[in-house]
Write a protein that holds these residues in place. Sequence first.
Motif, PDB file in Angstrom:
ATOM      1  N   ARG A  44       0.845  -1.204   0.000  1.00 21.86           N
ATOM      2  CA  ARG A  44       0.000   0.000   0.000  1.00 21.86           C
ATOM      3  C   ARG A  44       0.872   1.241   0.000  1.00 21.86           C
ATOM      4  N   ARG A  45       1.924   1.230   0.820  1.00 19.77           N
ATOM      5  CA  ARG A  45       2.795   2.406   0.953  1.00 19.77           C
ATOM      6  C   ARG A  45       3.580   2.660  -0.337  1.00 19.77           C
ATOM      7  N   ALA A  46       3.808   1.552  -1.077  1.00 15.95           N
ATOM      8  CA  ALA A  46       4.564   1.693  -2.341  1.00 15.95           C
ATOM      9  C   ALA A  46       3.657   2.162  -3.475  1.00 15.95           C
ATOM     10  N   GLY A  47       2.324   2.059  -3.262  1.00 11.66           N
ATOM     11  CA  GLY A  47       1.385   2.463  -4.330  1.00 11.66           C
ATOM     12  C   GLY A  47       0.656   1.257  -4.880  1.00 11.66           C
ATOM     13  N   VAL A  48      -0.646   1.384  -5.065  1.00 11.26           N
ATOM     14  CA  VAL A  48      -1.505   0.241  -5.429  1.00 11.26           C
ATOM     15  C   VAL A  48      -2.244   0.542  -6.724  1.00 11.26           C
ATOM     16  N   THR A  49      -2.347  -0.469  -7.577  1.00  5.14           N
ATOM     17  CA  THR A  49      -3.174  -0.315  -8.792  1.00  5.14           C
ATOM     18  C   THR A  49      -4.154  -1.486  -8.860  1.00  5.14           C
ATOM     19  N   VAL A  50      -5.195  -1.291  -9.645  1.00  5.88           N
ATOM     20  CA  VAL A  50      -6.198  -2.350  -9.827  1.00  5.88           C
ATOM     21  C   VAL A  50      -5.644  -3.387 -10.798  1.00  5.88           C
ATOM     22  N   ALA A  51      -5.655  -4.636 -10.382  1.00  5.46           N
ATOM     23  CA  ALA A  51      -5.152  -5.708 -11.262  1.00  5.46           C
ATOM     24  C   ALA A  51      -6.263  -6.261 -12.140  1.00  5.46           C
ATOM     25  N   ALA A  52      -7.513  -6.260 -11.584  1.00  5.33           N
ATOM     26  CA  ALA A  52      -8.636  -6.831 -12.343  1.00  5.33           C
ATOM     27  C   ALA A  52      -9.924  -6.452 -11.631  1.00  5.33           C
ATOM     28  N   THR A  53     -11.050  -6.712 -12.336  1.00  4.32           N
ATOM     29  CA  THR A  53     -12.350  -6.558 -11.663  1.00  4.32           C
ATOM     30  C   THR A  53     -13.040  -7.922 -11.691  1.00  4.32           C
ATOM     31  N   LYS A  54     -14.020  -8.130 -10.786  1.00  2.25           N
ATOM     32  CA  LYS A  54     -14.671  -9.439 -10.654  1.00  2.25           C
ATOM     33  C   LYS A  54     -16.161  -9.349 -11.015  1.00  2.25           C
ATOM     34  N   SER A  55     -17.025  -9.233 -10.014  1.00  2.00           N
ATOM     35  CA  SER A  55     -18.469  -9.295 -10.300  1.00  2.00           C
ATOM     36  C   SER A  55     -19.012  -8.032 -10.958  1.00  2.00           C
ATOM     37  N   SER A  56     -18.284  -6.954 -10.843  1.00  2.00           N
ATOM     38  CA  SER A  56     -18.706  -5.676 -11.452  1.00  2.00           C
ATOM     39  C   SER A  56     -17.474  -4.782 -11.535  1.00  2.00           C
ATOM     40  N   ILE A  57     -17.610  -3.641 -12.206  1.00  3.57           N
ATOM     41  CA  ILE A  57     -16.435  -2.763 -12.338  1.00  3.57           C
ATOM     42  C   ILE A  57     -16.016  -2.184 -10.985  1.00  3.57           C
ATOM     43  N   GLU A  58     -16.983  -2.203 -10.036  1.00  5.21           N
ATOM     44  CA  GLU A  58     -16.636  -1.693  -8.696  1.00  5.21           C
ATOM     45  C   GLU A  58     -15.908  -2.760  -7.867  1.00  5.21           C
ATOM     46  N   ASP A  59     -16.046  -4.021  -8.270  1.00  3.57           N
ATOM     47  CA  ASP A  59     -15.497  -5.138  -7.484  1.00  3.57           C
ATOM     48  C   ASP A  59     -14.054  -5.402  -7.915  1.00  3.57           C
ATOM     49  N   ILE A  60     -13.126  -4.688  -7.292  1.00  8.23           N
ATOM     50  CA  ILE A  60     -11.738  -4.702  -7.772  1.00  8.23           C
ATOM     51  C   ILE A  60     -10.873  -5.694  -7.002  1.00  8.23           C
ATOM     52  N   VAL A  61      -9.775  -6.075  -7.641  1.00 11.27           N
ATOM     53  CA  VAL A  61      -8.751  -6.863  -6.952  1.00 11.27           C
ATOM     54  C   VAL A  61      -7.403  -6.242  -7.295  1.00 11.27           C
ATOM     55  N   THR A  62      -6.525  -6.152  -6.318  1.00 12.64           N
ATOM     56  CA  THR A  62      -5.191  -5.596  -6.550  1.00 12.64           C
ATOM     57  C   THR A  62      -4.183  -6.739  -6.530  1.00 12.64           C
TER      58      THR A  62
END
Length: 282
Positions: A44-62
Motif C-alpha cells: 500500500r505504501r509503495a502504491g496500489v493499482t487495480v489488477a482486475a475486476t470481478k463481479s462488477s467494475i466496482e469489485d476490484i482486486v489488486t
Amino acid sequence: MGGAVHPIEGDPVSDDTASTDLADLLELATAVAVEAGELALERRRAGVTVAATKSSIEDIVTEADREAEALIRSRIDAARPDDGFLGEEGNVAESRTGLTWVVDPIDGTVNYFYDRPAWSVSVALVEGDPWNGGRAVVGAVFNPVSGELFRASRGGGAWLGERRLRVNEGVALELALVATGYAYKAETRIRQASIVEGVIGKVRDARRIGSAALELCDVAAGRTDVYYENELSPWDYAAGALIVEEAGGRFDIHPSAGMAFMVAGEAALGEQLRGLLIELGQ
Ligand code: LIP
C-alpha cells in the motif's frame, strides 16, 4: 495472547483434530494474518493499482490481494498440508481433515485501494463445509493500519490484544447503533438503500466501514450494537462470526424471499433487527 485455549472437543472430525490444541491453530492463524497484513501494508505504501475486476467494475482486486493470499496459502500448506483452503482470490483446496482455512487476504479492498485506514486480513479455520453450516474453531482479524489484532478460539473467548471482548447487552433497537454494508452491484445497492431508509429512523444511527470482518469485530468490541448485511461470502465473515460468538453474541444467516442476510450481535437485539428487516422486505 489472552485467554485459555481448549483442545477441539465434542465430535472430533479426525484423530488429527482430537489431538490438536486450538492454541497451535490460533497461533498459526494469527501469524499468517499478521505476516500477510504487513506485506499488504508495505505494498500500500509503495502504491496500489487495480489488477482486475470481478463481479462488477466496482469489485476490484489488486496485486496485493493476490500476493497476500498466496503468502497465506504457502504458510498454511507448509504447516497443515491436509487441511482445505478457501480464499477469496481463488486459492481452493479440498480438505482431508474436515478442516478448511477460510481467508480474505484484504477485506475492505476498496478502502485499501483508496488508502482509507479500514481494511483487514481475515483468517479462520472452519470445521465442516464453509458454504453450508461449517463453524470456525479459530479466527484472527488483523487491521495492519491500526495494528489491532482480534482473535478467538471456540470456547476460549474473543480478544483484542489482552482485552476480553463482550458485545453490548440490553440495548433496545430504537437506541441501537447499527452497522451495515453494500454490495458491488448497483442494482443490489439500490435495494439495500431502500432497506436502510426503513431502518435509519427506527434506530439510534447507522455506520458503514466497508470491511465485514472489521464490522463484526466492532460488534464484538461493543463499538456498534448490531450489524447486518447480505451477499457476503464465508471469507468475509468466518473469523469475525467466531469473534462475535465468543464475545457473547450471535451470528445468524437468515434465508429471505429477497436476499439472504446475516445478523450479528446480542441475541435479543439481533432478533429485533431481524424482525424489522423482514417487515421491510429484506
Ligand atoms: C467487502 C465486505 C464489505 C462489503 C463490501 C465488500 P471485500 O469485501 O467486507 O462488508 O460491504 O461490499 O464485499 O470485497 O473488500 O473483500
